[in-house]
Design an enzyme around this catalytic site. Structure first.
Site, PDB file in Angstrom:
ATOM      1  CG  HIS A  86      -1.941  -1.080   1.237  1.00  0.00           C
ATOM      2  ND1 HIS A  86      -3.215  -0.958   0.747  1.00  0.00           N
ATOM      3  CD2 HIS A  86      -1.842  -2.353   1.689  1.00  0.00           C
ATOM      4  CE1 HIS A  86      -3.866  -2.104   0.898  1.00  0.00           C
ATOM      5  NE2 HIS A  86      -3.054  -2.972   1.466  1.00  0.00           N
ATOM      6  CG  ASN A 159      -7.877  -4.369   0.985  1.00  0.00           C
ATOM      7  OD1 ASN A 159      -7.195  -3.374   1.201  1.00  0.00           O
ATOM      8  ND2 ASN A 159      -7.401  -5.597   1.054  1.00  0.00           N
ATOM      9  CE1 TYR A 373      -2.254  -4.553   9.355  1.00  0.00           C
ATOM     10  CE2 TYR A 373      -2.355  -2.394   8.353  1.00  0.00           C
ATOM     11  CZ  TYR A 373      -2.615  -3.748   8.309  1.00  0.00           C
ATOM     12  OH  TYR A 373      -3.219  -4.297   7.207  1.00  0.00           O
TER      13      TYR A 373
HETATM   14 FE1  HDD Z   1      -2.498  -4.732   5.553  1.00  0.00          FE
HETATM   15  C1  HDD Z   1      -1.032  -1.703   5.238  1.00  0.00           C
HETATM   16  C2  HDD Z   1      -5.429  -3.452   4.328  1.00  0.00           C
HETATM   17  C3  HDD Z   1      -3.882  -7.896   5.558  1.00  0.00           C
HETATM   18  C4  HDD Z   1       0.184  -5.895   7.179  1.00  0.00           C
HETATM   19  N1  HDD Z   1      -3.108  -2.942   4.882  1.00  0.00           N
HETATM   20  C5  HDD Z   1      -2.346  -1.804   4.841  1.00  0.00           C
HETATM   21  C6  HDD Z   1      -3.136  -0.725   4.335  1.00  0.00           C
HETATM   22  C7  HDD Z   1      -4.380  -1.214   4.073  1.00  0.00           C
HETATM   23  C8  HDD Z   1      -4.359  -2.610   4.433  1.00  0.00           C
HETATM   24  C9  HDD Z   1      -5.568  -0.461   3.538  1.00  0.00           C
HETATM   25  C10 HDD Z   1      -2.629   0.680   4.085  1.00  0.00           C
HETATM   26  C11 HDD Z   1      -2.912   1.582   5.220  1.00  0.00           C
HETATM   27  C12 HDD Z   1      -2.521   2.996   4.838  1.00  0.00           C
HETATM   28  O1  HDD Z   1      -3.241   3.597   4.028  1.00  0.00           O
HETATM   29  O2  HDD Z   1      -1.500   3.446   5.334  1.00  0.00           O
HETATM   30  N2  HDD Z   1      -4.261  -5.539   4.971  1.00  0.00           N
HETATM   31  C13 HDD Z   1      -5.374  -4.818   4.585  1.00  0.00           C
HETATM   32  C14 HDD Z   1      -6.504  -5.705   4.501  1.00  0.00           C
HETATM   33  C15 HDD Z   1      -6.068  -6.950   4.829  1.00  0.00           C
HETATM   34  C16 HDD Z   1      -4.665  -6.848   5.142  1.00  0.00           C
HETATM   35  C17 HDD Z   1      -7.914  -5.284   4.143  1.00  0.00           C
HETATM   36  C18 HDD Z   1      -6.816  -8.248   4.914  1.00  0.00           C
HETATM   37  C19 HDD Z   1      -8.080  -8.332   5.148  1.00  0.00           C
HETATM   38  N3  HDD Z   1      -1.944  -6.554   6.207  1.00  0.00           N
HETATM   39  C20 HDD Z   1      -2.664  -7.724   6.151  1.00  0.00           C
HETATM   40  C21 HDD Z   1      -1.961  -8.770   6.847  1.00  0.00           C
HETATM   41  C22 HDD Z   1      -0.796  -8.205   7.330  1.00  0.00           C
HETATM   42  C23 HDD Z   1      -0.822  -6.818   6.915  1.00  0.00           C
HETATM   43  C24 HDD Z   1      -2.445 -10.196   7.031  1.00  0.00           C
HETATM   44  C25 HDD Z   1       0.311  -8.827   8.124  1.00  0.00           C
HETATM   45  C26 HDD Z   1       0.196  -9.814   8.943  1.00  0.00           C
HETATM   46  N4  HDD Z   1      -0.701  -3.955   6.034  1.00  0.00           N
HETATM   47  C27 HDD Z   1       0.233  -4.607   6.747  1.00  0.00           C
HETATM   48  C28 HDD Z   1       1.435  -3.750   7.104  1.00  0.00           C
HETATM   49  C29 HDD Z   1       1.033  -2.379   6.472  1.00  0.00           C
HETATM   50  C30 HDD Z   1      -0.317  -2.680   5.849  1.00  0.00           C
HETATM   51  C31 HDD Z   1       2.737  -4.347   6.651  1.00  0.00           C
HETATM   52  C32 HDD Z   1       2.025  -1.738   5.536  1.00  0.00           C
HETATM   53  C33 HDD Z   1       2.059  -0.275   5.896  1.00  0.00           C
HETATM   54  C34 HDD Z   1       1.305  -0.168   7.114  1.00  0.00           C
HETATM   55  O3  HDD Z   1       0.829  -1.398   7.477  1.00  0.00           O
HETATM   56  O4  HDD Z   1       1.115   0.841   7.754  1.00  0.00           O
HETATM   57  O5  HDD Z   1       1.581  -3.660   8.481  1.00  0.00           O
END
Ligand code: HDD
Length: 666
Positions: A86, A159, A373
């Site tokens: 993202h 999402n 997160y």
């Molecule tokens: Fe995630 C970012 C949505 C599964 C780990 N995720 C991130 C963002 C969105 C989502 C919208 C961007 C937030 C922003 O605008 O800064 N992610 C989802 C959805 C998931 C999902 C809807 C499943 C239903 N994500 C998911 C899993 C993991 C993560 C299973 C890890 C175990 N996601 C992350 C992260 C991020 C992230 C690596 C990257 C940047 C951040 O968090 O701030 O922690």
């Protein structure tokens, strides 16, 4: 041979010190207005922002130049590590307003008090590409909302698709590694059409449902203002007695759902890589504030026990025909951030941020997210105080005894930084109104086994595919053929078709034919036999969009001598319907109209192709028409995009019939 150069004359004192003299000695034209003195970050006024301090005219620069060092040091650190997923996002401020109280189900004030406006910050994103990648790849869109409630921040990090690729957070790093650019070659950027992604998918049958969504037109949206949002997981609402009701959250765009087709998405990427960001920025600037309804699906543990799937499995959705959607509020985005970096880049969402009255479910994907997160923000934003960055700070009072750490902005007073204490009469204490956890019964064998109830990987993929209209099914088949045709390893293509056979025989046949497979690969062996569920028309894109102009963009092509009155009338009619107008002309300087008036242009013809508009009108004089007919860019402006279902036999038959009809009529 080195040429002998004449040593330049030593700079004059005036040239060294005057800040309005550039490096080449030219005078800067300073814009009008009042200018506060330029200072260092320590507040020291700067006399010369053009020249570094040097030992002598052409000599080495001095370490002593604290102004230069501070400026360069700051610049060196201007980027923070981008989000691993993202990374590319666009965001806006706004508010949420509850229209129907859920007080019966939850003590959360934001879901109980009708009419109260809660400030929000909402960030949309693509998933796979880097921060500088295009806005229109085929990709899932993130839809993350931070509600600054009176009881603390609540982040709904969702999402535009209600399900996910994987069932367990343990697989998230593998999924993301597979979809991002391949590690040996560094491409493709922002694209799932490559071997590693489809290799992983072909070995993870649980991803089939999400793949159906990903290959539908939902992943190539027309505008961020026209996408749905989903909290994906089940959450719990808790009433004042601690009684729990499960809830799924949905966002529904007031402008309706609209997507591009693949051919448009590709051309838009070339014409305007910032298409979605610009669209959101301009709409908010015009006062066309995008708006979404918040819907909830509410159900009890007993209801859930009757579903033919496990709602804790994030690869499953609850059809609206089974649990209807209730609209309970609306969100309006009405302010673009003042500074992209400070807000859009530094905002830190976290699914673990919830308020009293809402609680998590045991969905194993959500459970992993609760850890990820906060951990990711610690590195990305540089330490444990990122919650103090204005866009992340709650707007209600907050106080605790956490202290110090990198980039600490607060200056707590007194000697008490521990609890219990008897020396801090004003120090914060626990409160009976604090966050209550759902008192869930937890008993069983500690294990790494997937529950049996998660074993059905195909029924909902089939449900989704069979619920689509014919044209949407054709687009999905086309997308699968397109993506798999970019896969170099034949065995991967075949494995995917083997899974499609469990989804729908016709879909598998179309994809196999599109790939030119010599024989149909064997069907993958399902862990449990898929079942046929009644189709859910609510899953279609078509039909979720009124035939209206609101929110759309209309281009008007003009040239010298165009009819000003016709342009004005068209603009008035289009704007009255809530659409935006952009004038396209051969030159950005504009044109002289028939009535002698000058009309400035918003875009130059060959840089503003028709794909960036929903419709194009040509308002040209006879001469203008003849002139532009000789220009390739003008001829292309009227061209329709190639339909992605072009390869489809039915389409070809229809086109041939139309051609025959046209010839007969000649
Ligand atoms: Fe995630 C970012 C949505 C599964 C780990 N995720 C991130 C963002 C969105 C989502 C919208 C961007 C937030 C922003 O605008 O800064 N992610 C989802 C959805 C998931 C999902 C809807 C499943 C239903 N994500 C998911 C899993 C993991 C993560 C299973 C890890 C175990 N996601 C992350 C992260 C991020 C992230 C690596 C990257 C940047 C951040 O968090 O701030 O922690």
């Amino acid at each position: 041979m080195a040429a002998k150069t004449k040593a330049p004359a030593p700079p004059t004192a005036a040239r060294r010190s005057r800040s309005d003299v550039g490096a080449g000695g030219e005078t800067h034209q300073q814009a009008g207005g009042t200018h506060p003195p330029l200072t260092t970050n320590q507040g020291i006024p700067v006399a010369d922002n053009q020249n570094s301090l040097r030992a002598y005219g052409r000599g080495p620069t001095l370490l002593e130049d604290f102004i230069l060092r501070e400026k360069i040091t700051h610049f060196d650190h201007e980027r923070i590590p981008e989000r691993i997923v993202h990374a590319r996002g666009s965001a806006a401020h706004g508010y949420f307003e509850l229209t129907r109280s859920l007080r019966k189900y939850t003590t959360a004030k934001i879901l109980g008090e009708v009419g109260v406006r809660t400030p929000v910050f909402c960030r949309f994103s693509t998933v796979a590409g880097g921060a500088g990648s295009i806005d229109t790849p085929r990709d899932v869109r993130g839809f993350a909302v931070k509600f600054y409630t009176g009881e603390g921040n609540w982040d709904l990090v969702g999402n535009n698709i209600p399900v996910f690729f994987i069932q367990d957070a343990m697989k998230f790093p593998d999924l993301v590694h597979a979809v991002k650019m391949e590690p040996d070659r560094g491409f493709p950027q922002a694209a799932s059409a490559h071997d590693t992604f489809w290799d992983f998918i072909s070995l993870m049958p649980e991803s089939m449902h999400m793949i159906m969504w990903a290959m539908s037109d939902r992943t190539i949206p027309r505008s961020l203002r026209m996408i749905e949002g989903f909290g994906v997981h089940s959450f719990r609402l808790l009433d004042r007695n601690g009684k729990a009701t499960f809830v799924k959250f949905h966002w529904r765009p007031r402008l309706g759902l609209q997507s591009t087709c693949w051919d448009e998405a590709v051309k838009i990427a070339g014409a305007d890589p910032d298409f979605h960001r610009r669209d959101l920025f301009e709409a908010i600037g015009r006062g066309d504030f995008p708006e979404w309804d918040l819907g909830v699906q509410l159900f009890t543990e007993e209801d859930a026990a009757r579903f033919p799937f496990d709602h804790l499995d994030p690869t499953k959705l609850i059809p609206e025909e089974l649990v209807p959607l209730q609209i309970v509020g609306r969100m309006v985005l009405d302010r673009w951030p003042d500074n992209f970096f400070a807000e859009t880049e530094q905002v830190a969402f976290c699914p673990a941020n919830i308020v009293p009255g809402i609680d998590f479910s045991e969905d194993p994907l959500l459970q992993g997210r609760l850890f990820s997160y906060l951990d990711t923000q610690l590195l990305r934003l540089g330490g444990p105080n990122f919650h103090q960055i204005p866009v992340n700070a709650p707007k209600c009072p907050f106080a605790n005894l956490q202290r110090d750490g990198r980039m600490q902005m607060l200056q707590p007073k007194g000697r008490v930084n521990y609890e219990p204490n008897s020396l801090g009469p004003d120090s914060p204490r626990e409160t009976p109104a604090g966050f209550p956890h759902h008192a869930a019964h937890a008993d069983g064998v500690k294990t790494r086994l997937r529950p049996e109830s998660f074993a059905d990987h195909y029924s909902q993929a089939r449900l989704f595919y069979r619920s689509q209209s014919e044209i949407e099914q054709a687009h999905m088949a086309y997308a699968l053929v397109f993506e798999l045709s970019k896969v170099e390893t034949p065995a991967i293509r075949e494995r995917v078709v083997g899974h499609l056979r469990n989804v729908d025989a016709d879909l598998a046949a179309r994809v196999a034919a599109g790939l030119g497979l010599e024989r149909m690969p064997p069907a993958a062996k399902p862990a449990v036999e898929p079942i046929d569920m009644p189709p859910s028309p609510a899953l279609r894109l078509i039909g979720k969009n009124e035939p209206m102009l609101a929110g759309r963009a209309i281009g008007i092509l003009v040239d010298e001598g165009s009819d000003g009155a016709a342009i004005a009338a068209l603009r008035k009619a289009v704007e009255a319907e809530g659409a935006a107008v952009k004038i396209v002309a051969p030159k950005i300087g504009g044109v002289q109209l028939k009535n002698g008036k000058h009309l400035p242009a918003d875009g130059k013809l060959d840089g503003t192709p028709s794909v960036v508009f929903d419709a194009v009108a040509l308002v040209l004089s006879a001469d203008g028409g003849r002139r532009l007919a000789r220009e390739a860019a003008a001829r292309r402006l009227g061209t329709r995009c190639i339909r992605p279902s072009q390869g489809d036999r039915r389409e070809r038959r229809r086109a041939a019939r139309a051609r025959r009809g046209r010839r007969a009529g000649r």
